[in-house]
Motif scaffolding. Structure first.
Motif, PDB file in Angstrom:
ATOM      1  N   MET A   1      -2.329   6.818   1.821  1.00 35.63           N
ATOM      2  CA  MET A   1      -3.135   6.091   0.759  1.00 35.63           C
ATOM      3  C   MET A   1      -3.501   7.172  -0.378  1.00 35.63           C
ATOM      4  O   MET A   1      -3.718   6.515  -1.463  1.00 35.63           O
ATOM      5  CB  MET A   1      -4.457   5.600   1.466  1.00 35.63           C
ATOM      6  CG  MET A   1      -4.039   4.638   2.442  1.00 35.63           C
ATOM      7  SD  MET A   1      -3.180   3.031   1.762  1.00 35.63           S
ATOM      8  CE  MET A   1      -4.753   2.105   1.279  1.00 35.63           C
TER       9      MET A   1
ATOM     10  N   TYR B   1       0.987  -1.153  -0.013  1.00 35.74           N
ATOM     11  CA  TYR B   1      -0.042   0.035   0.165  1.00 35.74           C
ATOM     12  C   TYR B   1       0.808   1.313  -0.125  1.00 35.74           C
ATOM     13  O   TYR B   1       2.087   1.158   0.613  1.00 35.74           O
ATOM     14  CB  TYR B   1      -0.731   0.027   1.360  1.00 35.74           C
ATOM     15  CG  TYR B   1      -1.842  -0.830   1.307  1.00 35.74           C
ATOM     16  CD1 TYR B   1      -2.651  -1.129   0.321  1.00 35.74           C
ATOM     17  CD2 TYR B   1      -1.915  -1.830   2.354  1.00 35.74           C
ATOM     18  CE1 TYR B   1      -3.840  -1.963   0.366  1.00 35.74           C
ATOM     19  CE2 TYR B   1      -2.992  -2.773   2.518  1.00 35.74           C
ATOM     20  CZ  TYR B   1      -3.917  -2.925   1.477  1.00 35.74           C
ATOM     21  OH  TYR B   1      -4.990  -3.929   1.575  1.00 35.74           O
TER      22      TYR B   1
ATOM     23  N   SER C   1      -9.706   1.683  -1.841  1.00 37.77           N
ATOM     24  CA  SER C   1      -8.453   1.774  -0.984  1.00 37.77           C
ATOM     25  C   SER C   1      -7.601   3.073  -1.545  1.00 37.77           C
ATOM     26  O   SER C   1      -7.315   4.046  -1.186  1.00 37.77           O
ATOM     27  CB  SER C   1      -7.627   0.969  -0.634  1.00 37.77           C
ATOM     28  OG  SER C   1      -8.352   0.108   0.203  1.00 37.77           O
TER      29      SER C   1
END
Ligand code: PMP
Ligand code: GLU
Length: 392
Positions: A68, A64, A271
């Motif tokens: 984000m 990730y 996400s």
């Protein structure tokens, strides 16, 4: 079994993608179909961008991203680019930008962040295929502002004003425009800003084709106009400018309150964008830009060739375009509607094109040809058209 989603069952599929898929499937089955349907550059992604992504993957950037919304070098590269090229101030990149999986998701995030149920969104028609469905999915009501082809699809304050009601919340503007190829003049951009300011509207500025403007024109970003930055949600991306459709990287730039909501929505849905594409984004925006000019000039030469060649065929009228990479000709002698026309083109000439109705009622009578296709295929398409035009 219980009934599936009514909302999605009544949602039309994107006609550009559907025609594209069909053309590719026919090609895979051996048919000699010339695909002028989906707008996907025939150029490869510039090598230094690919190298940056490969290096990022090799260096282990396979997790990730942090934060984000996008790795800091990418947020900073976008902010610098917006200030340098678009005159859009982005004083706080960490709170004003979100990187998205493609421009399309940026548009949907933008609509989701501003709309409440029943809010109306003005959509300039002919409009890009996905606008009405995106507005509906985000809980709003699309309201078409029909722009007449006879008037070169000109945007005026009067035309917008005529559709404003107390429920109007936002205007969606695609500049340069898919499918009309218009690039807005300063008068038109100012007219949109004036209506937005007078009626307290948000502007969702889809500027995904910003780099594809021809004949030395300058792209004007709506958010750069006085008092517009705080009410404009600008969507851009790498897709078209850098020939990166398959990478899925775009961005939304807006006021911090809006980005906060978009971030919340991302956190519960997709996400983030893919981390390695963010590294590619830094290389694209901070690296050499010559490839962009080369591709733009190639599209401009294809435009010149195609517009002339199409107008030389009896029964076809095609206006020249100022930007993006779509032509929107009319078949003046045909009795068919645009869906039938697109079918006939596929049937008789093995040319895949998008029916004008996909872009709203005022697109009827037209079909859309993408000139993001190799010159050689454009020449073959014109030769086929010349043979069958009288049967269409
Ligand atoms: N806006 C317009 C007008 C488009 O034609 C497209 C299609 N590529 C997009 C947005 C979205 O582009 P992407 O999601 O591929 O970046
Ligand atoms: N934007 C391109 C087009 O209009 C790609 C297809 C899509 O995303 O709908 O053809």
């Amino acid at each position: 079994m219980k009934e599936l989603s009514q909302r999605l069952q009544t949602l039309p599929a994107s006609m550009t993608l559907a025609v594209n898929d069909k053309a590719k499937a026919m090609q895979a089955a051996g048919a000699d179909v010339i695909a002028l349907a989906g707008g996907d550059p025939d150029f490869d992604t510039p090598e230094h961008i690919v190298a940056a992504a490969v290096a990022a993957l090799a260096a282990g950037h396979t997790h990730y991203p942090a934060p984000m919304i996008g790795i800091l070098p990418a947020l900073e590269a976008v902010a610098a680019k917006m200030e340098r090229e678009n005159d859009i101030p982005v004083p706080d990149p960490r709170r004003q930008i979100i990187l998205t999986p493609g421009g399309k998701w940026g548009l949907y995030l933008a609509l989701s962040a501003v709309l409440n149920p029943g809010d109306e969104v003005l959509i300039l028609e002919p409009h890009w295929v996905s606008y009405p469905s995106m507005v509906t999915l985000a809980g709003g009501i699309p309201v078409a502002v029909s722009l007449p082809a006879e008037d070169n699809f000109q945007v005026t304050a009067e035309r917008l004003q005529a559709r404003v009601t107390p429920r109007t919340k936002a205007i969606m503007v695609n500049n340069p425009c898919n499918p009309t190829g218009r690039v807005l003049t300063s008068e038109e951009v100012e007219a949109i800003a004036a209506v937005a300011l007078a009626a307290d509207l948000y502007v969702i500025a889809d500027e995904i084709y910003e780099k594809l403007v021809f004949d030395g024109r300058r792209h004007l970003s709506i958010a750069a106009l006085p008092h517009m930055a705080e009410r404009t949600l600008t969507v851009m991306g790498l897709t078209k400018s850098y020939a990166m459709t398959g990478w899925r990287l775009g961005w939304l730039v807006a006021a911090p309150d809006i980005i906060r909501l978009a971030t919340r929505m991302n956190s519960q849905t997709v996400s983030c964008a893919a981390t390695f594409t963010m590294h590619a984004c830094v290389a694209a925006l901070n690296g050499p830009q010559e490839n962009i000019a080369t591709m733009r000039d190639a599209y401009q030469r294809r435009r010149d060739f195609m517009v002339q060649a199409l107008n030389d065929i009896k029964g076809i009228k095609c206006r020249s375009i100022e930007g993006a990479f779509y032509l929107f000709p009319r078949f003046t002698h045909s009795q068919r509607n645009s869906l039938e026309l697109a079918d006939a083109l596929l049937d008789k000439a093995r040319i895949a094109a998008v029916p004008g109705i996909a872009f709203g009622r005022s697109g009827e009578g037209h079909v859309r040809f993408a000139i993001s296709t190799a010159q050689h295929d454009l020449e073959r398409a014109v030769a086929r058209l010349a043979k069958v035009a009288h049967e269409l």
